[in-house]
Design a protein around this motif. Structure first.
Motif, PDB file in Angstrom:
ATOM      1  N   ALA A  28     -11.879  25.817  80.876  1.00  0.00           N
ATOM      2  CA  ALA A  28     -10.619  25.075  80.839  1.00  0.00           C
ATOM      3  C   ALA A  28     -10.607  24.357  79.497  1.00  0.00           C
ATOM      4  O   ALA A  28     -11.565  23.656  79.160  1.00  0.00           O
ATOM      5  N   GLN A  29      -9.544  24.565  78.715  1.00  0.00           N
ATOM      6  CA  GLN A  29      -9.476  23.917  77.411  1.00  0.00           C
ATOM      7  C   GLN A  29      -8.035  23.563  77.064  1.00  0.00           C
ATOM      8  O   GLN A  29      -7.130  24.385  77.188  1.00  0.00           O
ATOM      9  N   GLU A  30      -7.849  22.336  76.635  1.00  0.00           N
ATOM     10  CA  GLU A  30      -6.544  21.860  76.189  1.00  0.00           C
ATOM     11  C   GLU A  30      -6.156  22.625  74.936  1.00  0.00           C
ATOM     12  O   GLU A  30      -7.010  22.989  74.124  1.00  0.00           O
ATOM     13  N   GLN A  31      -4.868  22.888  74.771  1.00  0.00           N
ATOM     14  CA  GLN A  31      -4.388  23.760  73.703  1.00  0.00           C
ATOM     15  C   GLN A  31      -4.822  23.331  72.310  1.00  0.00           C
ATOM     16  O   GLN A  31      -5.032  24.181  71.439  1.00  0.00           O
ATOM     17  N   ASN A  32      -4.994  22.059  72.067  1.00  0.00           N
ATOM     18  CA  ASN A  32      -5.412  21.570  70.749  1.00  0.00           C
ATOM     19  C   ASN A  32      -6.902  21.278  70.689  1.00  0.00           C
ATOM     20  O   ASN A  32      -7.387  20.735  69.700  1.00  0.00           O
ATOM     21  N   GLY A  33      -7.616  21.587  71.749  1.00  0.00           N
ATOM     22  CA  GLY A  33      -9.057  21.370  71.762  1.00  0.00           C
ATOM     23  C   GLY A  33      -9.480  19.930  71.987  1.00  0.00           C
ATOM     24  O   GLY A  33     -10.617  19.569  71.720  1.00  0.00           O
ATOM     25  N   LEU A  34      -8.584  19.093  72.511  1.00  0.00           N
ATOM     26  CA  LEU A  34      -8.915  17.684  72.727  1.00  0.00           C
ATOM     27  C   LEU A  34      -9.942  17.501  73.837  1.00  0.00           C
ATOM     28  O   LEU A  34     -10.709  16.557  73.827  1.00  0.00           O
ATOM     29  N   TYR A  35      -9.935  18.394  74.819  1.00  0.00           N
ATOM     30  CA  TYR A  35     -10.926  18.353  75.894  1.00  0.00           C
ATOM     31  C   TYR A  35     -11.095  19.744  76.461  1.00  0.00           C
ATOM     32  O   TYR A  35     -10.247  20.625  76.278  1.00  0.00           O
ATOM     33  N   GLY A  36     -12.196  19.948  77.140  1.00  0.00           N
ATOM     34  CA  GLY A  36     -12.450  21.238  77.758  1.00  0.00           C
ATOM     35  C   GLY A  36     -13.821  21.261  78.390  1.00  0.00           C
ATOM     36  O   GLY A  36     -14.612  20.339  78.210  1.00  0.00           O
ATOM     37  N   GLY A  37     -14.090  22.332  79.122  1.00  0.00           N
ATOM     38  CA  GLY A  37     -15.387  22.443  79.765  1.00  0.00           C
ATOM     39  C   GLY A  37     -15.625  23.823  80.327  1.00  0.00           C
ATOM     40  O   GLY A  37     -14.721  24.648  80.403  1.00  0.00           O
ATOM     41  N   LEU A  38     -16.880  24.059  80.723  1.00  0.00           N
ATOM     42  CA  LEU A  38     -17.299  25.288  81.384  1.00  0.00           C
ATOM     43  C   LEU A  38     -17.533  24.992  82.853  1.00  0.00           C
ATOM     44  O   LEU A  38     -18.099  23.947  83.193  1.00  0.00           O
ATOM     45  N   PHE A  39     -17.160  25.941  83.726  1.00  0.00           N
ATOM     46  CA  PHE A  39     -17.242  25.727  85.159  1.00  0.00           C
ATOM     47  C   PHE A  39     -17.754  26.976  85.852  1.00  0.00           C
ATOM     48  O   PHE A  39     -17.563  28.089  85.361  1.00  0.00           O
ATOM     49  N   VAL A  40     -18.375  26.802  87.011  1.00  0.00           N
ATOM     50  CA  VAL A  40     -18.920  27.944  87.749  1.00  0.00           C
ATOM     51  C   VAL A  40     -17.855  28.656  88.574  1.00  0.00           C
ATOM     52  O   VAL A  40     -18.036  29.809  88.953  1.00  0.00           O
ATOM     53  N   ASN A  41     -16.725  27.980  88.849  1.00  0.00           N
ATOM     54  CA  ASN A  41     -15.667  28.649  89.599  1.00  0.00           C
ATOM     55  C   ASN A  41     -14.289  28.161  89.151  1.00  0.00           C
ATOM     56  O   ASN A  41     -14.152  27.138  88.490  1.00  0.00           O
ATOM     57  N   ARG A  42     -13.282  28.929  89.524  1.00  0.00           N
ATOM     58  CA  ARG A  42     -11.908  28.646  89.120  1.00  0.00           C
ATOM     59  C   ARG A  42     -11.430  27.310  89.692  1.00  0.00           C
ATOM     60  O   ARG A  42     -10.743  26.546  89.025  1.00  0.00           O
ATOM     61  N   ALA A  43     -11.768  27.037  90.939  1.00  0.00           N
ATOM     62  CA  ALA A  43     -11.306  25.804  91.588  1.00  0.00           C
ATOM     63  C   ALA A  43     -11.733  24.562  90.811  1.00  0.00           C
ATOM     64  O   ALA A  43     -10.943  23.627  90.641  1.00  0.00           O
ATOM     65  N   GLN A  44     -12.970  24.542  90.328  1.00  0.00           N
ATOM     66  CA  GLN A  44     -13.450  23.386  89.569  1.00  0.00           C
ATOM     67  C   GLN A  44     -12.763  23.290  88.207  1.00  0.00           C
ATOM     68  O   GLN A  44     -12.468  22.197  87.727  1.00  0.00           O
ATOM     69  N   ALA A  45     -12.492  24.438  87.585  1.00  0.00           N
ATOM     70  CA  ALA A  45     -11.782  24.441  86.301  1.00  0.00           C
ATOM     71  C   ALA A  45     -10.369  23.887  86.465  1.00  0.00           C
ATOM     72  O   ALA A  45      -9.911  23.068  85.664  1.00  0.00           O
ATOM     73  N   VAL A  46      -9.692  24.304  87.529  1.00  0.00           N
ATOM     74  CA  VAL A  46      -8.334  23.819  87.795  1.00  0.00           C
ATOM     75  C   VAL A  46      -8.352  22.333  88.130  1.00  0.00           C
ATOM     76  O   VAL A  46      -7.522  21.565  87.637  1.00  0.00           O
ATOM     77  N   LYS A  47      -9.292  21.902  88.947  1.00  0.00           N
ATOM     78  CA  LYS A  47      -9.400  20.483  89.312  1.00  0.00           C
ATOM     79  C   LYS A  47      -9.580  19.615  88.066  1.00  0.00           C
ATOM     80  O   LYS A  47      -8.919  18.583  87.910  1.00  0.00           O
TER      81      LYS A  47
END
Length: 85
Positions: A28-47
């Motif tokens: 999950a990454q904000e379009q300008n790269g202000l925040y983001g992260g790696l996740f083990v599943n889609r639900a956590q990325a969306v949350k």
């Protein structure tokens, strides 16, 4: 109970891209790269994306192509990264 908006959010929400990287991890990454992260599943990325963008599901874009977490975007160049999940 006082609700506090996350520090990375502003008065306008921003687009957050969600997808898998080449290793199968969810990104999950904000379009300008202000925040983001790696996740083990889609639900956590969306949350995470919803928390960071102020609960605006209409601003989430799920990509069908691979996406890699970019920790060196123009938005964060020269600044320490402090908001990575």
């Amino acid at each position: 109970m006082k609700l506090v908006e996350p520090p990375s959010c502003s008065s306008t929400s921003s687009i957050v891209f969600i997808g898998r990287n080449r290793r199968g991890q969810w990104v999950a990454q904000e379009q300008n790269g202000l925040y983001g992260g790696l996740f083990v599943n889609r639900a956590q990325a969306v949350k995470y994306a919803l928390f960071e963008n102020g609960q605006h599901p209409e601003m989430l874009v799920e990509l069908s192509r691979e996406i890699e977490l970019d920790m060196h975007s123009r938005a964060t160049a020269g600044m320490p990264v402090s908001r990575v999940a």
